[in-house]
Design an enzyme around this catalytic site. Structure first.
Site, PDB file in Angstrom:
ATOM      1  N   GLU A  59       0.810  -1.218   0.000  1.00 26.45           N
ATOM      2  CA  GLU A  59       0.000   0.000   0.000  1.00 26.45           C
ATOM      3  C   GLU A  59       0.845   1.271   0.000  1.00 26.45           C
ATOM      4  O   GLU A  59       1.950   1.318   0.553  1.00 26.45           O
ATOM      5  CB  GLU A  59      -0.923   0.010   1.229  1.00 26.45           C
ATOM      6  CG  GLU A  59      -1.922   1.148   1.158  1.00 26.45           C
ATOM      7  CD  GLU A  59      -2.861   1.205   2.364  1.00 26.45           C
ATOM      8  OE1 GLU A  59      -2.793   0.321   3.219  1.00 26.45           O
ATOM      9  OE2 GLU A  59      -3.640   2.172   2.428  1.00 26.45           O
TER      10      GLU A  59
ATOM     11  N   SER B 102       2.248   4.731   1.014  1.00 28.31           N
ATOM     12  CA  SER B 102       2.619   5.157   2.369  1.00 28.31           C
ATOM     13  C   SER B 102       2.506   6.663   2.526  1.00 28.31           C
ATOM     14  O   SER B 102       3.164   7.415   1.799  1.00 28.31           O
ATOM     15  CB  SER B 102       4.060   4.726   2.672  1.00 28.31           C
ATOM     16  OG  SER B 102       4.511   5.389   3.840  1.00 28.31           O
TER      17      SER B 102
ATOM     18  N   ARG C  87      -0.237  13.678   8.731  1.00 27.77           N
ATOM     19  CA  ARG C  87      -1.377  12.930   8.153  1.00 27.77           C
ATOM     20  C   ARG C  87      -2.522  12.722   9.145  1.00 27.77           C
ATOM     21  O   ARG C  87      -3.594  12.267   8.755  1.00 27.77           O
ATOM     22  CB  ARG C  87      -0.899  11.589   7.619  1.00 27.77           C
ATOM     23  CG  ARG C  87      -0.403  10.653   8.703  1.00 27.77           C
ATOM     24  CD  ARG C  87       0.000   9.332   8.116  1.00 27.77           C
ATOM     25  NE  ARG C  87       0.717   8.513   9.096  1.00 27.77           N
ATOM     26  CZ  ARG C  87       1.029   7.261   8.900  1.00 27.77           C
ATOM     27  NH1 ARG C  87       0.728   6.677   7.779  1.00 27.77           N
ATOM     28  NH2 ARG C  87       1.682   6.576   9.823  1.00 27.77           N
TER      29      ARG C  87
ATOM     30  N   ARG D  42     -18.331  -9.487   1.060  1.00 25.51           N
ATOM     31  CA  ARG D  42     -18.350  -8.073   0.648  1.00 25.51           C
ATOM     32  C   ARG D  42     -19.236  -7.790  -0.551  1.00 25.51           C
ATOM     33  O   ARG D  42     -19.435  -6.637  -0.898  1.00 25.51           O
ATOM     34  CB  ARG D  42     -16.911  -7.607   0.352  1.00 25.51           C
ATOM     35  CG  ARG D  42     -15.970  -7.747   1.532  1.00 25.51           C
ATOM     36  CD  ARG D  42     -16.424  -6.935   2.721  1.00 25.51           C
ATOM     37  NE  ARG D  42     -15.530  -7.093   3.867  1.00 25.51           N
ATOM     38  CZ  ARG D  42     -15.688  -6.483   5.026  1.00 25.51           C
ATOM     39  NH1 ARG D  42     -16.716  -5.677   5.221  1.00 25.51           N
ATOM     40  NH2 ARG D  42     -14.842  -6.687   6.021  1.00 25.51           N
TER      41      ARG D  42
HETATM   42  C1  LIG Z   1     -20.970  -7.101   7.079  1.00 28.69           C
HETATM   43  C2  LIG Z   1     -19.694  -7.137   7.888  1.00 28.69           C
HETATM   44  C3  LIG Z   1     -19.630  -6.472   9.096  1.00 28.69           C
HETATM   45  C4  LIG Z   1     -18.449  -6.493   9.864  1.00 28.69           C
HETATM   46  N1  LIG Z   1     -18.388  -5.824  11.052  1.00 28.69           N
HETATM   47  C5  LIG Z   1     -17.265  -5.834  11.789  1.00 28.69           C
HETATM   48  C6  LIG Z   1     -17.167  -5.133  13.030  1.00 28.69           C
HETATM   49  O1  LIG Z   1     -18.121  -4.504  13.468  1.00 28.69           O
HETATM   50  N2  LIG Z   1     -15.990  -5.153  13.707  1.00 28.69           N
HETATM   51  C7  LIG Z   1     -14.928  -5.876  13.262  1.00 28.69           C
HETATM   52  O2  LIG Z   1     -13.886  -5.873  13.930  1.00 28.69           O
HETATM   53  N3  LIG Z   1     -14.976  -6.547  12.106  1.00 28.69           N
HETATM   54  C8  LIG Z   1     -16.100  -6.536  11.359  1.00 28.69           C
HETATM   55  N4  LIG Z   1     -16.140  -7.214  10.171  1.00 28.69           N
HETATM   56  C9  LIG Z   1     -14.925  -7.904   9.709  1.00 28.69           C
HETATM   57  C10 LIG Z   1     -15.052  -9.426   9.923  1.00 28.69           C
HETATM   58  O3  LIG Z   1     -15.183  -9.735  11.299  1.00 28.69           O
HETATM   59  C11 LIG Z   1     -13.795 -10.118   9.359  1.00 28.69           C
HETATM   60  O4  LIG Z   1     -12.665  -9.700  10.071  1.00 28.69           O
HETATM   61  C12 LIG Z   1     -13.551  -9.805   7.903  1.00 28.69           C
HETATM   62  O5  LIG Z   1     -14.755  -9.919   7.174  1.00 28.69           O
HETATM   63  C13 LIG Z   1     -12.513 -10.764   7.349  1.00 28.69           C
HETATM   64  O6  LIG Z   1     -13.096 -12.043   7.281  1.00 28.69           O
HETATM   65  P1  LIG Z   1     -12.224 -13.347   7.434  1.00 28.69           P
HETATM   66  O7  LIG Z   1     -11.443 -13.322   8.713  1.00 28.69           O
HETATM   67  O8  LIG Z   1     -13.155 -14.514   7.270  1.00 28.69           O
HETATM   68  O9  LIG Z   1     -11.275 -13.224   6.155  1.00 28.69           O
HETATM   69  P2  LIG Z   1      -9.743 -13.549   6.005  1.00 28.69           P
HETATM   70  O10 LIG Z   1      -8.928 -12.776   6.975  1.00 28.69           O
HETATM   71  O11 LIG Z   1      -9.409 -13.432   4.553  1.00 28.69           O
HETATM   72  O12 LIG Z   1      -9.652 -15.050   6.419  1.00 28.69           O
HETATM   73  C14 LIG Z   1     -10.278 -16.070   5.627  1.00 28.69           C
HETATM   74  C15 LIG Z   1     -10.437 -17.274   6.487  1.00 28.69           C
HETATM   75  O13 LIG Z   1      -9.137 -17.753   6.855  1.00 28.69           O
HETATM   76  C16 LIG Z   1      -9.161 -18.213   8.196  1.00 28.69           C
HETATM   77  N5  LIG Z   1      -8.250 -17.392   8.993  1.00 28.69           N
HETATM   78  C17 LIG Z   1      -7.573 -16.286   8.608  1.00 28.69           C
HETATM   79  N6  LIG Z   1      -6.801 -15.837   9.588  1.00 28.69           N
HETATM   80  C18 LIG Z   1      -7.012 -16.666  10.636  1.00 28.69           C
HETATM   81  C19 LIG Z   1      -6.517 -16.713  11.952  1.00 28.69           C
HETATM   82  N7  LIG Z   1      -5.636 -15.858  12.425  1.00 28.69           N
HETATM   83  N8  LIG Z   1      -6.958 -17.695  12.752  1.00 28.69           N
HETATM   84  C20 LIG Z   1      -7.840 -18.602  12.316  1.00 28.69           C
HETATM   85  N9  LIG Z   1      -8.358 -18.614  11.088  1.00 28.69           N
HETATM   86  C21 LIG Z   1      -7.936 -17.650  10.247  1.00 28.69           C
HETATM   87  C22 LIG Z   1     -10.603 -18.102   8.677  1.00 28.69           C
HETATM   88  O14 LIG Z   1     -11.274 -19.293   8.382  1.00 28.69           O
HETATM   89  C23 LIG Z   1     -11.170 -17.013   7.808  1.00 28.69           C
HETATM   90  O15 LIG Z   1     -12.581 -17.060   7.646  1.00 28.69           O
HETATM   91  C24 LIG Z   1     -17.309  -7.208   9.395  1.00 28.69           C
HETATM   92  C25 LIG Z   1     -17.393  -7.884   8.171  1.00 28.69           C
HETATM   93  C26 LIG Z   1     -18.561  -7.859   7.421  1.00 28.69           C
HETATM   94  C27 LIG Z   1     -18.609  -8.580   6.097  1.00 28.69           C
END
Ligand SMILES: Cc1cc2nc3c(=O)[nH]c(=O)nc-3n(C[C@H](O)[C@H](O)[C@H](O)COP(=O)(O)OP(=O)(O)OC[C@H]3O[C@@H](n4cnc5c(N)ncnc54)[C@H](O)[C@@H]3O)c2cc1C
Length: 290
Positions: free
Chosen positions: A104, A106, A181, A208
């Site tokens: 990204e 900077s 910034r 998304r």
């Molecule tokens: C409609 C909506 C509302 C949301 N609101 C909020 C909010 O209010 N506050 C907030 O903080 N977030 C919010 N989020 C973010 C959400 O909680 C997730 O952090 C974000 O969508 C990324 O999803 P993910 O972790 O599944 O994806 P990725 O990070 O791409 O991970 C994909 C998958 O890999 C695995 N994975 C990745 N990293 C790890 C790990 N460290 N440990 C275990 N498994 C892992 C999991 O199975 C995960 O589902 C929101 C998301 C959406 C879509």
């Protein structure tokens, strides 16, 4: 080639490598690179069976089965890379997806891309949703006059000008960019290169591209989906069928349907859970619920 998209339907756009599509005014998304194809995904899956190359129709059936059974490894063999320019608040949501790799712009190294932010057009202001605390519903122009909507757009413009004025002042005084910034609003544009394998990209789209995702990130997700469809049409069609457009019932909901508990009183103690169930019955046209 550059084409523009605001919140209009994106169906007509097919993103090809090197094409840049304008989004949210000054933002854009460009497909930079693609690794793999439906056929290479099928081939990767076959490595686990040791059966050798098959016909195209076999590939389609195999991919459909892999998606249906959540046999995901083969989809990690394909990758897509995008160049994105989006407001900081969209970037924050995007980069919660840890399975992408990012590089990204900077703002410690360089000044903000331009003294220009994403400001919704007067007709694009949305109302707070009544049912979803995180979401929006309808347009401000439905409850307020266009004068109010236009004034709001102007007001945000003034605030952002002042924020950048403070930034410019700090820079002129010699303040470090990393500190200056701090006045930059979350509507400021940033840009990044992001790469993701197809399995996790589809997961990103599952979250998304859906209705409750914020519209400003959904417009990028819709375009990514078009790119996935163009380069991985078989996988995309199976994903739409088995994942994205599939209908989900909890165990309790399934049980309630099986015992024909159409108003949910036998099965659900929790009123909110019962309401969700009734909504699903309506969607399915079951139990005579209108
Ligand atoms: C409609 C909506 C509302 C949301 N609101 C909020 C909010 O209010 N506050 C907030 O903080 N977030 C919010 N989020 C973010 C959400 O909680 C997730 O952090 C974000 O969508 C990324 O999803 P993910 O972790 O599944 O994806 P990725 O990070 O791409 O991970 C994909 C998958 O890999 C695995 N994975 C990745 N990293 C790890 C790990 N460290 N440990 C275990 N498994 C892992 C999991 O199975 C995960 O589902 C929101 C998301 C959406 C879509």
């Amino acid at each position: 080639m550059i084409v523009g998209v605001s919140f209009s339907p994106v169906q007509e756009y097919v993103m090809r490598i090197g094409e840049r599509i304008e989004v949210l005014g000054n933002g854009f998304i460009e497909l930079r690179d693609v690794m793999g194809s439906d056929d290479s995904i099928a081939e990767a899956a076959r490595a686990s069976y040791g059966k050798g190359t098959k016909r195209k129709s076999d590939n389609e059936a195999l991919i459909d089965r892999l998606v249906r059974d959540r046999h995901t490894s083969a989809f990690e063999m394909a990758e897509m890379q995008f160049f994105v320019k989006c407001p900081l608040f969209v970037r924050s949501q995007w980069q919660r997806h840890r399975t992408w790799s990012y590089s990204e712009y900077s703002m410690r190294y360089s000044e903000p891309i331009e003294d220009e932010c994403y400001i919704p057009d007067p007709e694009d202001w949305r109302l707070q949703s009544k049912s979803n605390k995180q979401g929006s519903q309808g347009k401000l122009s439905e409850t307020a006059g266009m004068d109010d909507c236009e004034r709001l757009t102007r007001q945000y413009g003034v605030v952002e000008d002042r924020a950048f004025g403070a930034y410019r002042n700090a820079i002129d005084l010699g303040v470090a960019r990393e500190q200056a910034r701090m006045s930059v609003p979350v509507s400021t544009f940033t840009q990044f290169v992001g790469k993701c394998d197809l399995h996790n990209l589809l997961h990103f789209l599952s979250l998304r591209k859906k209705k409750d995702a914020q519209q400003e990130i959904r417009v990028y997700a819709d375009l990514i989906a078009k790119a996935v469809e163009a380069y991985f049409p078989v996988t995309y069609a199976s994903w739409l069928n088995h994942v994205f457009n599939a209908f989900k019932l909890s165990y309790r909901e399934t049980t309630a349907i099986m015992i024909k508990d159409w108003d949910g009183t036998i099965t659900f103690g929790d009123e909110k859970e019962r309401e969700r169930y009734i909504e699903k019955l309506k969607y399915l046209g079951l139990g005579g619920v209108q």
